[in-house]
Design an enzyme around this catalytic site. Structure first.
Site, PDB file in Angstrom:
ATOM      1  N   GLY A   1      27.393  70.051  18.219  1.00 57.51           N
ATOM      2  CA  GLY A   1      26.161  70.810  18.042  1.00 57.51           C
ATOM      3  C   GLY A   1      26.041  71.910  19.069  1.00 57.51           C
ATOM      4  O   GLY A   1      26.834  71.994  20.018  1.00 57.51           O
ATOM      5  N   ALA A   2      25.060  72.768  18.878  1.00 48.43           N
ATOM      6  CA  ALA A   2      24.811  73.869  19.800  1.00 48.43           C
ATOM      7  C   ALA A   2      23.319  74.082  19.913  1.00 48.43           C
ATOM      8  O   ALA A   2      22.585  73.928  18.943  1.00 48.43           O
ATOM      9  CB  ALA A   2      25.488  75.145  19.324  1.00 48.43           C
ATOM     10  N   GLY A   3      22.859  74.416  21.095  1.00 48.89           N
ATOM     11  CA  GLY A   3      21.450  74.677  21.332  1.00 48.89           C
ATOM     12  C   GLY A   3      21.245  76.068  21.877  1.00 48.89           C
ATOM     13  O   GLY A   3      22.174  76.877  21.973  1.00 48.89           O
ATOM     14  N   GLY A   4      20.003  76.343  22.253  1.00 48.80           N
ATOM     15  CA  GLY A   4      19.672  77.669  22.724  1.00 48.80           C
ATOM     16  C   GLY A   4      20.348  78.040  24.027  1.00 48.80           C
ATOM     17  O   GLY A   4      20.521  79.216  24.325  1.00 48.80           O
ATOM     18  N   MET A   5      20.719  77.042  24.811  1.00 51.45           N
ATOM     19  CA  MET A   5      21.301  77.329  26.114  1.00 51.45           C
ATOM     20  C   MET A   5      22.731  76.849  26.257  1.00 51.45           C
ATOM     21  O   MET A   5      23.348  77.101  27.293  1.00 51.45           O
ATOM     22  CB  MET A   5      20.447  76.699  27.215  1.00 51.45           C
ATOM     23  CG  MET A   5      19.092  77.343  27.387  1.00 51.45           C
ATOM     24  SD  MET A   5      18.127  76.566  28.687  1.00 51.45           S
ATOM     25  CE  MET A   5      19.071  77.011  30.137  1.00 51.45           C
TER      26      MET A   5
ATOM     27  N   ASP B   1       8.448  69.670  21.432  1.00 47.55           N
ATOM     28  CA  ASP B   1       9.223  70.308  20.371  1.00 47.55           C
ATOM     29  C   ASP B   1       9.644  69.282  19.318  1.00 47.55           C
ATOM     30  O   ASP B   1      10.790  69.267  18.875  1.00 47.55           O
ATOM     31  CB  ASP B   1      10.450  71.024  20.931  1.00 47.55           C
ATOM     32  CG  ASP B   1      11.033  72.046  19.948  1.00 47.55           C
ATOM     33  OD1 ASP B   1      10.283  72.480  19.043  1.00 47.55           O
ATOM     34  OD2 ASP B   1      12.211  72.401  20.089  1.00 47.55           O
TER      35      ASP B   1
ATOM     36  N   GLN C   1      26.376  74.318  24.583  1.00 46.45           N
ATOM     37  CA  GLN C   1      27.166  73.617  23.596  1.00 46.45           C
ATOM     38  C   GLN C   1      27.101  72.120  23.871  1.00 46.45           C
ATOM     39  O   GLN C   1      27.007  71.687  25.022  1.00 46.45           O
ATOM     40  CB  GLN C   1      28.624  74.093  23.663  1.00 46.45           C
ATOM     41  CG  GLN C   1      29.554  73.415  22.691  1.00 46.45           C
ATOM     42  CD  GLN C   1      29.204  73.733  21.245  1.00 46.45           C
ATOM     43  OE1 GLN C   1      28.909  74.880  20.910  1.00 46.45           O
ATOM     44  NE2 GLN C   1      29.214  72.728  20.397  1.00 46.45           N
ATOM     45  N   VAL C   2      27.149  71.322  22.804  1.00 49.04           N
ATOM     46  CA  VAL C   2      27.153  69.871  22.931  1.00 49.04           C
ATOM     47  C   VAL C   2      28.473  69.337  22.394  1.00 49.04           C
ATOM     48  O   VAL C   2      28.904  69.704  21.298  1.00 49.04           O
ATOM     49  CB  VAL C   2      25.979  69.230  22.166  1.00 49.04           C
ATOM     50  CG1 VAL C   2      25.922  67.726  22.445  1.00 49.04           C
ATOM     51  CG2 VAL C   2      24.664  69.879  22.570  1.00 49.04           C
TER      52      VAL C   2
END
Length: 557
Positions: free
Chosen positions: A22-26, A136, A28-29
């Site tokens: 996955g990837a988020g706003g800040m 959130d 990479q996972v």
């Protein structure tokens, strides 16, 4: 899962990487692996976010993750905050997000929606009681694990006493799920999470965004002045969602009230719901090793050399220290997701990560430090050696535990006045006075479970486990104490003990009071009466010596 890319590291903090998840706003996972073969999720800040505000936000995120305990969130494993790349590791349990399952299989049936509402209300209640707001909550931040849902991505969560990082004129959250008072006043409240819960359940029931789609400005306008979209939803589901979606936060139903209302309708819980089970079972297996990941095409064959914890693989770093927290032990998962309103896109705000795990119901107040020493890796068997109270071995939790099962009769090795006076406080959700556990390092991964709302009935279920790894031949027993000041008969002592039970891996030891406490050497199990009960957990050595490891409690209405 996606294959690793050429720019990805081979390892983070000494943990080999198996895939992208996955990837988020800040950042990479990644899917990682511990030396014991456990899957973990590792979130890494992007290099271009290496600014003072981004790092401050990430440090706050780590502190929040370490602070919160809930069975509806995954546990923190470690973090690296000394030097870039900064990373955070949590437990990983595969499962689709609520957004993914609704998009693939359609809305949830009414009974499943009711059970999901109860489970998420329970999760919010637990984190709110620990002074944290999620801020959130949305379908993309709810993982549907086989044993129940998990709240993920506490990247913009804020606990009491933490500094708000949002700049003037900006607010955190996702349009369609963020509460009106957050947009108007930039001041989130616990009730703001309840509004987000309303949007999440509305989406689960209808398959549509709760305040429609289109431009962000239009969504916000409908959030402030329009009604939540419940067209076609079951009337009972719609009624409860509307109670959560009131514009005035003071008029919204509380999580406590929701749980009381749903006590009968939620039945045996979400994990036993047939439709829920259909959607979360049959997931493809995860690679059990780097070699498996190579075979599956997730890791390039030429990138299988991974340095150990000291070298950190391609990153060349060591496992960083954990950030100190207000409470010892486990905390909430932080994977993927949005970090600020300016990063908003379609859907419910991005894909986020897909990792979760099962964690404790409440803090186990023991007086252990909340700042684990050393690296962020997983404690091994017998790790620790923290000094204890008088009579504590101080030689690691595994000491003296080998050699077969202990006798049923226990010899308490900490008969101090503090131990005798310790009791669970329903208001503070901790045991007072605090005691030092046998092994502080091992206690940080301890998870306990007991009712979190006033309980009624003739029996009560209690459980304990170590969330990551349990030392071999490790036996535990529970001591259940009647409410302070209770008038009991001469046939019982007021503190009944169970027989020792073996902890295996990360499995739960589950006990029922008074059923499992009704034996000749228990001290006498007293029937459940109104008041606050205390549960003391003990580590029992092979010779029957018992040492304090943690405390919990529950209230009988």
């Amino acid at each position: 899962m996606e294959p690793l890319r050429p720019e990805d590291p081979t390892a983070i903090g000494g943990y080999p990487l198996l895939a992208r998840i996955g990837a988020g706003g800040m950042g990479q996972v990644y899917l990682g692996l511990t030396g014991a073969g456990r899957h973990i999720a590792l979130k890494v800040i992007r290099e271009d976010f290496d600014g003072p505000q981004a790092l401050a936000r990430f440090r706050r995120e780590v502190a929040t993750v370490e602070r919160v305990r809930s069975r509806f969130a995954a546990a923190m494993i470690g973090a690296g905050l000394e030097a870039p790349p900064y990373w955070l590791a949590t437990e990983y349990v595969p499962g689709p997000t609520l957004r993914q399952t609704v998009a693939e299989h359609g809305p949830l049936p009414p009974a499943t929606c009711m059970r999901l509402l109860a489970a998420l209300a329970h999760g919010l209640l637990e984190i709110h009681r620990q002074g944290v707001q999620h801020r959130d909550l949305k379908p993309g931040n709810v993982i549907l694990a086989p044993d129940g849902p998990r709240l993920i991505d506490f990247g913009i969560a804020r606990g009491e006493g933490q500094t708000q990082i949002t700049q003037t004129g900006a607010w955190n959250g996702t349009p369609g799920y963020v509460a009106p008072e957050v947009v108007r006043e930039q001041q989130p409240l616990p009730a703001s999470d309840v509004f987000s819960l309303a949007g999440t359940i509305a989406y689960a029931a209808t398959g549509r965004p709760p305040f429609g789609g289109g431009r962000i400005e239009a969504i916000i306008h409908r959030t402030l002045g329009g009604e939540i979209d419940l067209d076609g939803a079951d009337p009972r589901v719609a009624e409860l969602v509307e109670l959560c979606a009131r514009k005035d936060p003071a008029e919204r139903v509380t999580p406590e009230r929701l749980l009381e209302t749903l006590r009968d309708e939620a039945g045996d819980g979400l994990a036993s719901d047939p439709e829920y089970r259909r959607r979360v079972t049959g997931l493809p297996p995860l690679p059990a090793s780097v070699a498996d990941a190579v075979t599956a095409g997730l890791v390039p064959p030429d990138r299988t050399t991974v340095g150990g914890p000291a070298s950190g693989g391609l990153l060349g770093g060591r496992r960083g220290p954990l950030v100190a927290a207000a409470a010892a032990g486990v905390a909430v998962v932080v994977l993927g997701g949005a970090f600020a309103v300016r990063a908003l896109t379609g859907g419910d705000g991005g894909t986020g990560g897909t990792g979760t795990g099962t964690v404790a119901a409440t803090p186990s107040a023991s007086g252990a430090s909340g700042n684990p020493a050393g690296g962020g890796g997983t404690p091994g068997p017998g790790a620790g050696g923290a000094s204890g109270d008088a009579g504590s071995p101080g030689a690691g939790a595994g000491a003296g535990a080998a050699g077969g099962p202990p006798p049923d009769e226990l010899l308490l090795k900490q008969p101090t006045d503090d131990y005798q006076q310790m009791s669970f406080s329903e208001n503070d959700h901790q045991c007072i006075p605090a005691l030092r556990p046998e092994d502080s390092n091992l206690q940080r991964q301890m998870q306990v479970s007991a009712p979190r709302t006033p309980h009624s009935g003739d029996t009560v279920d209690l459980s304990v486990r170590y969330k990551w790894e349990t030392p071999p031949d490790y036996y535990v027993a529970a001591e259940v104490r009647v409410p302070r000041g209770a008038q009991i008969g001469n046939a019982v002592s007021g503190a009944a003990r169970s027989k020792p039970h073996l902890l295996t891996g990360s499995e739960w030891v589950e006990l029922t009071y008074p059923t499992d406490f009704e034996w000749a050497g228990s001290g006498g199990a007293y029937p459940l009466i109104e008041g606050t009960w205390t549960i003391v957990w003990l580590h029992v050595h092979a010779n029957g010596d018992a040492y304090y490891i943690g405390c919990d409690g529950f209230t009988v209405a």
